[in-house]
Design a protein around this motif. Structure first.
Motif, PDB file in Angstrom:
ATOM      1  N   THR A  16      33.504  41.501  24.590  1.00 45.23           N
ATOM      2  CA  THR A  16      32.934  40.175  24.771  1.00 45.23           C
ATOM      3  C   THR A  16      33.458  39.248  23.675  1.00 45.23           C
ATOM      4  O   THR A  16      34.175  39.678  22.768  1.00 45.23           O
ATOM      5  N   SER A  17      33.050  38.006  23.728  1.00 42.99           N
ATOM      6  CA  SER A  17      33.520  37.036  22.735  1.00 42.99           C
ATOM      7  C   SER A  17      33.084  37.382  21.315  1.00 42.99           C
ATOM      8  O   SER A  17      33.716  36.952  20.347  1.00 42.99           O
ATOM      9  N   ASN A  18      31.999  38.158  21.183  1.00 41.76           N
ATOM     10  CA  ASN A  18      31.568  38.573  19.850  1.00 41.76           C
ATOM     11  C   ASN A  18      31.964  40.017  19.526  1.00 41.76           C
ATOM     12  O   ASN A  18      31.316  40.697  18.736  1.00 41.76           O
ATOM     13  N   ARG A  19      33.055  40.464  20.174  1.00 43.48           N
ATOM     14  CA  ARG A  19      33.723  41.740  19.859  1.00 43.48           C
ATOM     15  C   ARG A  19      32.864  42.973  20.154  1.00 43.48           C
ATOM     16  O   ARG A  19      32.974  44.000  19.477  1.00 43.48           O
ATOM     17  N   LEU A 121      41.055  35.447   9.944  1.00 39.39           N
ATOM     18  CA  LEU A 121      40.798  36.650   9.145  1.00 39.39           C
ATOM     19  C   LEU A 121      39.380  36.653   8.591  1.00 39.39           C
ATOM     20  O   LEU A 121      38.737  37.705   8.512  1.00 39.39           O
ATOM     21  N   GLU A 122      38.892  35.498   8.195  1.00 43.74           N
ATOM     22  CA  GLU A 122      37.518  35.419   7.692  1.00 43.74           C
ATOM     23  C   GLU A 122      36.528  35.884   8.752  1.00 43.74           C
ATOM     24  O   GLU A 122      35.591  36.636   8.470  1.00 43.74           O
ATOM     25  N   SER A 123      36.748  35.454   9.988  1.00 48.79           N
ATOM     26  CA  SER A 123      35.909  35.891  11.097  1.00 48.79           C
ATOM     27  C   SER A 123      36.060  37.387  11.335  1.00 48.79           C
ATOM     28  O   SER A 123      35.079  38.097  11.598  1.00 48.79           O
ATOM     29  N   PHE A 124      37.275  37.865  11.209  1.00 39.56           N
ATOM     30  CA  PHE A 124      37.553  39.288  11.401  1.00 39.56           C
ATOM     31  C   PHE A 124      36.818  40.136  10.360  1.00 39.56           C
ATOM     32  O   PHE A 124      36.215  41.160  10.682  1.00 39.56           O
ATOM     33  N   PHE A 125      36.846  39.696   9.112  1.00 43.89           N
ATOM     34  CA  PHE A 125      36.175  40.440   8.047  1.00 43.89           C
ATOM     35  C   PHE A 125      34.660  40.479   8.271  1.00 43.89           C
ATOM     36  O   PHE A 125      33.998  41.462   7.923  1.00 43.89           O
ATOM     37  N   GLN A 136      35.072  51.321   9.240  1.00 40.00           N
ATOM     38  CA  GLN A 136      35.683  50.062   8.806  1.00 40.00           C
ATOM     39  C   GLN A 136      37.183  50.235   8.560  1.00 40.00           C
ATOM     40  O   GLN A 136      37.583  51.055   7.742  1.00 40.00           O
ATOM     41  N   PRO A 137      38.017  49.466   9.265  1.00 38.28           N
ATOM     42  CA  PRO A 137      39.466  49.536   9.028  1.00 38.28           C
ATOM     43  C   PRO A 137      39.821  48.891   7.695  1.00 38.28           C
ATOM     44  O   PRO A 137      39.112  47.988   7.224  1.00 38.28           O
ATOM     45  N   GLU A 138      40.910  49.357   7.111  1.00 38.97           N
ATOM     46  CA  GLU A 138      41.369  48.775   5.856  1.00 38.97           C
ATOM     47  C   GLU A 138      42.404  47.695   6.147  1.00 38.97           C
ATOM     48  O   GLU A 138      43.399  47.952   6.822  1.00 38.97           O
ATOM     49  N   ILE A 139      42.144  46.495   5.673  1.00 32.62           N
ATOM     50  CA  ILE A 139      43.098  45.392   5.790  1.00 32.62           C
ATOM     51  C   ILE A 139      43.499  45.021   4.369  1.00 32.62           C
ATOM     52  O   ILE A 139      42.667  44.587   3.579  1.00 32.62           O
TER      53      ILE A 139
END
Length: 272
Positions: A16-19, A121-125, A136-139
């Motif tokens: 969905t739009s909120n992942r 990216l901020e949204s992704f974090f 949690q994936p490491e970025i």
């Protein structure tokens, strides 16, 4: 036709739009998996960012990652069938990124990397921080992409983006003119660049041969331009209602959007 496998794009399709994956979809995937139908995730994402959903859905298939640039087996934590960029190719792309002043992430065999934090990216974090620690994936933040390219074993994808759509389009055109990369738009302001021939359709074809499944026996769901190759090769290509008309035109038909339980409804029609 008895279908043996279902391939899902993730963002804009399965999510969905909120992942999130809708509970109706989770339940239906479990039901068809229990019947022996193979479910595979096909994404522009890095394998580390696919894993939380692989875990949630209790899958055992490999994932097709970075738009078909490689397949990843989570059970033995190994990638296979990979076609990375050469270091020279990666440096050529980096020069174009800098020339057109657009943002990029670089996906290596180990992780996603960035030099500069942007709003996407901020949204992704924020999403990452909602996950249990073990999912949690490491970025990684790096000081120099050039140094990263020199030191990495494999570079699979540049995930480029810009709010200046004109600059991103010019960059995309310049990349295509080199005739050595696939540049596929995954969102209205994002374009994924990988080695030419690395597409979701080719990744799905490789996996199908490995599993001895005919492409005509596979259903694929997608919503974006980087899904067209997959929707075209699958026996049944289903576009989401939120897809552009050009994407829908390449599919067998379209269903509801990704924020409705349309996938679960369609799977029930097809399998139950």
């Amino acid at each position: 036709m008895k279908y043996k496998a279902v391939a899902f794009d993730m963002d804009g399709t399965l999510l969905t739009s909120n992942r999130l994956v809708l509970p109706e979809t989770v339940n239906m995937i479990k039901k068809i998996s229990d019947q022996g139908v193979k479910v595979i995730l096909v994404s522009g994402r890095h394998h580390s960012v696919i894993y939380p959903y692989y875990y949630q859905l209790n899958l055992s298939t490999p994932a097709i990652c970075c738009n078909g640039s490689y397949l990843y087996n989570f059970e033995n934590e190994q990638l296979f069938a990979g076609k990375p960029m050469t270091k020279d190719q990666a440096k050529t792309l980096l020069e174009l990124v800098n020339q057109y002043k657009i943002h990029t992430l670089i996906y290596t065999d180990q992780s996603m990397t960035y030099e500069v934090l942007d709003d996407h990216l901020e949204s992704f974090f924020k999403w990452v921080n909602t996950l249990p620690t073990f999912l949690q994936p490491e970025i990684k933040k790096v000081n120099s992409f050039e140094k990263l390219i020199d030191e990495s074993a494999s570079i699979f994808k540049f995930a480029t983006s810009s709010h200046n759509i004109s600059a991103l389009q010019q960059f995309s055109n310049a990349v295509e003119a080199l005739d050595m990369f696939s540049c596929e738009w995954s969102w209205s302001n994002r374009a994924d660049v990988a080695v030419k021939g690395n597409t979701k359709g080719n990744g799905l074809t490789h996996w199908a041969k490995h599993e001895n499944i005919d492409l005509s026996e596979i259903i694929a769901f997608g919503d974006s331009y980087n899904d067209i190759s997959m929707l075209s090769v699958a026996g049944l290509g289903i576009a989401m209602g939120n897809a552009d008309d050009e994407v829908k035109a390449k599919a067998s038909y379209a269903i509801g959007d990704n924020n409705s339980p349309s996938i679960a409804i369609e799977l029930e029609k097809l399998f139950l």
